[in-house]
Motif scaffolding. Structure first.
Motif, mmCIF file in Angstrom:
data_model
loop_
_atom_site.group_PDB
_atom_site.id
_atom_site.type_symbol
_atom_site.label_atom_id
_atom_site.label_comp_id
_atom_site.label_asym_id
_atom_site.label_seq_id
_atom_site.Cartn_x
_atom_site.Cartn_y
_atom_site.Cartn_z
ATOM 1 N N ASP A 75 0.827 -1.210 0.000
ATOM 2 C CA ASP A 75 0.000 0.000 0.000
ATOM 3 C C ASP A 75 0.864 1.265 0.000
ATOM 4 O OD1 ASP A 75 -2.227 -1.627 0.083
ATOM 5 O OD2 ASP A 75 -2.667 -1.247 2.209
ATOM 6 N N THR A 76 1.936 1.249 0.785
ATOM 7 C CA THR A 76 2.799 2.430 0.868
ATOM 8 C C THR A 76 3.536 2.663 -0.444
ATOM 9 O OG1 THR A 76 3.050 2.061 3.243
ATOM 10 C CG2 THR A 76 4.633 3.546 2.191
ATOM 11 N N LEU A 77 4.012 1.589 -1.089
ATOM 12 C CA LEU A 77 4.673 1.745 -2.389
ATOM 13 C C LEU A 77 3.720 2.357 -3.406
ATOM 14 C CD1 LEU A 77 6.785 -1.518 -2.693
ATOM 15 C CD2 LEU A 77 7.656 0.819 -2.550
ATOM 16 N N ALA A 78 2.489 1.871 -3.435
ATOM 17 C CA ALA A 78 1.508 2.400 -4.385
ATOM 18 C C ALA A 78 1.246 3.886 -4.120
ATOM 19 C CB ALA A 78 0.207 1.608 -4.303
ATOM 20 N N VAL A 81 4.374 6.013 -5.185
ATOM 21 C CA VAL A 81 4.477 6.188 -6.636
ATOM 22 C C VAL A 81 3.425 7.186 -7.117
ATOM 23 C CG1 VAL A 81 4.185 5.013 -8.857
ATOM 24 C CG2 VAL A 81 5.578 3.963 -7.070
ATOM 25 N N GLU A 82 2.222 7.054 -6.593
ATOM 26 C CA GLU A 82 1.144 7.982 -6.939
ATOM 27 C C GLU A 82 1.504 9.423 -6.561
ATOM 28 O OE1 GLU A 82 -3.067 8.638 -4.869
ATOM 29 O OE2 GLU A 82 -2.944 6.722 -5.950
ATOM 30 N N SER A 83 2.338 9.560 -5.523
ATOM 31 C CA SER A 83 2.738 10.889 -5.051
ATOM 32 C C SER A 83 4.058 11.360 -5.658
ATOM 33 C CB SER A 83 2.849 10.871 -3.522
ATOM 34 O OG SER A 83 1.587 10.588 -2.954
ATOM 35 N N GLY A 84 4.577 10.631 -6.656
ATOM 36 C CA GLY A 84 5.749 11.096 -7.390
ATOM 37 C C GLY A 84 7.055 10.387 -7.126
ATOM 38 N N ALA A 85 7.068 9.362 -6.277
ATOM 39 C CA ALA A 85 8.301 8.622 -5.996
ATOM 40 C C ALA A 85 8.597 7.620 -7.107
ATOM 41 C CB ALA A 85 8.187 7.888 -4.663
ATOM 42 N N LYS A 86 9.847 7.192 -7.161
ATOM 43 C CA LYS A 86 10.285 6.172 -8.118
ATOM 44 C C LYS A 86 10.801 4.973 -7.328
ATOM 45 C CE LYS A 86 13.959 5.224 -11.378
ATOM 46 N NZ LYS A 86 15.282 5.642 -11.797
ATOM 47 N N ILE A 87 10.335 3.784 -7.665
ATOM 48 C CA ILE A 87 10.825 2.580 -7.007
ATOM 49 C C ILE A 87 12.208 2.253 -7.546
ATOM 50 C CG2 ILE A 87 10.475 0.101 -6.693
ATOM 51 C CD1 ILE A 87 7.459 0.638 -6.786
ATOM 52 N N ASP A 104 12.348 9.613 -3.425
ATOM 53 C CA ASP A 104 11.190 10.491 -3.304
ATOM 54 C C ASP A 104 11.167 11.472 -4.482
ATOM 55 O OD1 ASP A 104 12.881 12.652 -2.747
ATOM 56 O OD2 ASP A 104 12.305 12.822 -0.650
ATOM 57 N N PRO A 105 10.152 12.315 -4.593
ATOM 58 C CA PRO A 105 10.037 13.200 -5.757
ATOM 59 C C PRO A 105 11.209 14.159 -5.977
ATOM 60 C CG PRO A 105 7.936 13.087 -4.625
ATOM 61 C CD PRO A 105 8.941 12.384 -3.754
ATOM 62 N N VAL A 106 12.019 14.403 -4.934
ATOM 63 C CA VAL A 106 13.181 15.276 -5.111
ATOM 64 C C VAL A 106 14.487 14.484 -5.183
ATOM 65 C CG1 VAL A 106 12.054 17.289 -4.095
ATOM 66 C CG2 VAL A 106 13.392 15.767 -2.633
ATOM 67 N N GLY A 107 14.381 13.151 -5.232
ATOM 68 C CA GLY A 107 15.551 12.305 -5.441
ATOM 69 C C GLY A 107 16.206 11.752 -4.193
ATOM 70 N N LEU A 108 15.662 12.001 -3.010
ATOM 71 C CA LEU A 108 16.232 11.450 -1.796
ATOM 72 C C LEU A 108 15.912 9.964 -1.681
ATOM 73 C CD1 LEU A 108 15.288 14.292 0.695
ATOM 74 C CD2 LEU A 108 17.519 13.878 -0.345
ATOM 75 N N GLY A 109 16.908 9.178 -1.362
ATOM 76 C CA GLY A 109 16.709 7.734 -1.219
ATOM 77 C C GLY A 109 16.183 7.385 0.150
#
Length: 116
Positions: A75-78, A81-87, A104-109
């Motif tokens: 659920d958290t991964l979904a 991703v919906e909020s702009g993160a990349k797996i 995350d959306p700004v590139g922080l791991g």
């Protein structure tokens, strides 16, 4: 509310990193398991978190990641991703937990962990 439960220090020379943190901060560094060394940073009676030192993979060779405990990794991964993160690394299964990495959306791991 999800909580940061540990940190990971990634290095291309984890043995050297372990020697540094052990010497400077008196952290207890465990023997490597899966190229990962568990780190104890102090007594559990004081605030703080423990972590690990790992051989940094090619997609994250150096740097620090926080690992956040979640109730449902799927659920958290979904939602992430919906909020702009990349797996970066999809759900992986270990003996006692599931783990995934994302940017995350700004590139922080960051890492996500769900205990079994």
């Amino acid at each position: 509310m999800a909580r940061v439960v540990l940190f990971e220090l990634n290095s291309q020379d984890p043995e050297k990193a372990a020697a540094f943190y052990s010497s400077v901060f008196d952290w207890k560094i465990a023997e490597p398991h899966w190229d990962y060394r568990e780190v104890t940073t102090g007594s559990d009676t004081k605030p703080g978190i423990h972590g690990g030192i790992a051989l940094g993979p090619s997609d994250y060779p150096h740097g620090t990641r926080v690992v956040i405990e979640v109730d449902s990794l799927d659920d958290t991964l979904a939602k992430a991703v919906e909020s702009g993160a990349k797996i970066v690394r999809d759900k992986m299964e270990f003996d006692e937990f599931y783990l995934a990495y994302l940017a995350d959306p700004v590139g922080l791991g960051i890492g996500l962990i769900q205990y079994k």
